[in-house]
Design an enzyme around this catalytic site. Sequence first.
Site, mmCIF file in Angstrom:
data_model
loop_
_atom_site.group_PDB
_atom_site.id
_atom_site.type_symbol
_atom_site.label_atom_id
_atom_site.label_comp_id
_atom_site.label_asym_id
_atom_site.label_seq_id
_atom_site.Cartn_x
_atom_site.Cartn_y
_atom_site.Cartn_z
ATOM 1 N N ASN A 10 41.191 45.095 4.747
ATOM 2 C CA ASN A 10 41.740 44.143 5.362
ATOM 3 C C ASN A 10 42.680 44.994 6.443
ATOM 4 O O ASN A 10 43.860 45.371 6.127
ATOM 5 C CB ASN A 10 42.554 43.252 4.664
ATOM 6 C CG ASN A 10 43.621 42.214 5.219
ATOM 7 O OD1 ASN A 10 43.357 42.056 6.323
ATOM 8 N ND2 ASN A 10 44.616 41.830 4.802
ATOM 9 N N LYS A 12 44.251 43.600 8.948
ATOM 10 C CA LYS A 12 45.306 42.982 9.509
ATOM 11 C C LYS A 12 45.609 43.016 10.883
ATOM 12 O O LYS A 12 44.311 43.089 11.646
ATOM 13 C CB LYS A 12 46.676 43.319 8.899
ATOM 14 C CG LYS A 12 46.487 43.235 7.326
ATOM 15 C CD LYS A 12 47.823 43.393 6.383
ATOM 16 C CE LYS A 12 47.475 43.369 5.139
ATOM 17 N NZ LYS A 12 48.853 43.718 4.387
ATOM 18 N N HIS A 95 45.322 34.549 2.550
ATOM 19 C CA HIS A 95 46.396 35.760 2.360
ATOM 20 C C HIS A 95 47.846 35.275 2.517
ATOM 21 O O HIS A 95 48.312 34.579 3.143
ATOM 22 C CB HIS A 95 46.150 36.758 3.544
ATOM 23 C CG HIS A 95 46.743 38.118 3.374
ATOM 24 N ND1 HIS A 95 47.941 38.301 3.450
ATOM 25 C CD2 HIS A 95 46.326 39.168 2.793
ATOM 26 C CE1 HIS A 95 48.227 39.653 3.139
ATOM 27 N NE2 HIS A 95 47.009 40.126 2.666
ATOM 28 N N GLU A 97 50.445 36.716 3.678
ATOM 29 C CA GLU A 97 51.041 36.817 4.939
ATOM 30 C C GLU A 97 50.633 35.608 5.965
ATOM 31 O O GLU A 97 51.693 34.796 6.631
ATOM 32 C CB GLU A 97 50.677 38.042 5.850
ATOM 33 C CG GLU A 97 51.141 39.226 5.051
ATOM 34 C CD GLU A 97 50.335 40.454 5.299
ATOM 35 O OE1 GLU A 97 49.325 40.515 6.000
ATOM 36 O OE2 GLU A 97 50.620 41.441 4.746
ATOM 37 N N GLU A 167 46.945 39.387 -5.417
ATOM 38 C CA GLU A 167 47.783 40.158 -4.750
ATOM 39 C C GLU A 167 49.137 39.794 -5.175
ATOM 40 O O GLU A 167 49.730 38.843 -4.298
ATOM 41 C CB GLU A 167 47.425 40.201 -3.389
ATOM 42 C CG GLU A 167 45.957 40.411 -2.874
ATOM 43 C CD GLU A 167 46.033 40.872 -1.576
ATOM 44 O OE1 GLU A 167 45.563 42.182 -1.408
ATOM 45 O OE2 GLU A 167 46.299 40.155 -0.465
#
Length: 256
Positions: A10, A12, A95, A97, A167
Amino acid sequence: MARIPIIAGNWKMHKSLGESRKFVRALLPLVQDFASVERVVAPSFLALTAVADALRGSPLKVAAQDGHWEASGAYTSQVSVAMLAPYVQYVIIGHSERRAYLNETDANVNRKAKAILAQGRAPIIAVGESLEQNEAGETVSFVRAQVQAALDGISAADMANVVIAYEPIWAIGTGRSASGADADAIIKAAIRDTVAALYNSEVSDALRIQYGGSVKPGNMQEFMSQPNIDGALVGGASLAVADFAALIEIAARVKG
Ligand code: PGA
């Protein structure tokens, strides 16, 4: 049943268009040979089509980092799952975030999962608890609720295409990872057993579950040695060609 390990990088909000192209050109020869492991990169939207074009016909697959459930419409800044479908095999959703900064709710994760499956693509659904929840002993109940909400209305047949990534938020980008055994126990209790209860043991046994959170070459073997962990969702260590290739090599050695 044998589950094919899946290692996804990932990226990001990292790598320009040029850097993304250069990265996959360098990565590809190093990871050609590990056919027992599914190998996935998730570039930014900007680089997605260029990376997909560069990787077409190769063993490296492409994921988007998000996708809107509506096919099209007045949703400024968004890219729909339908638009992404020709370029990606996977879409990462939920996710932490996005949940923390971009209003990703359980309900939206569920809408996105259904839209991705309807396009014949596979969601990577990220779940995980905060440090406060972890310290309060709420990890399993919180993650279980995230899993239940994400999978609401998804058929047993469609579950064959679902990947879940556990996660713990306190382990993402912090250098502080869960221990392999702790992550495995949480994955079993909060995800695999939850899916068995929602569907049946065949669906649960076939489900691929990744660990994510400060995965790096030095701890990869510990995670891959766990019975309930089928791969990794990797941030920081997926940004360097040598590290990401090393993760794939370790996964192939331990799980492949
Ligand atoms: P990290 O990120 O590997 O940098 O901890 C993992 C993720 O957010 O998917």
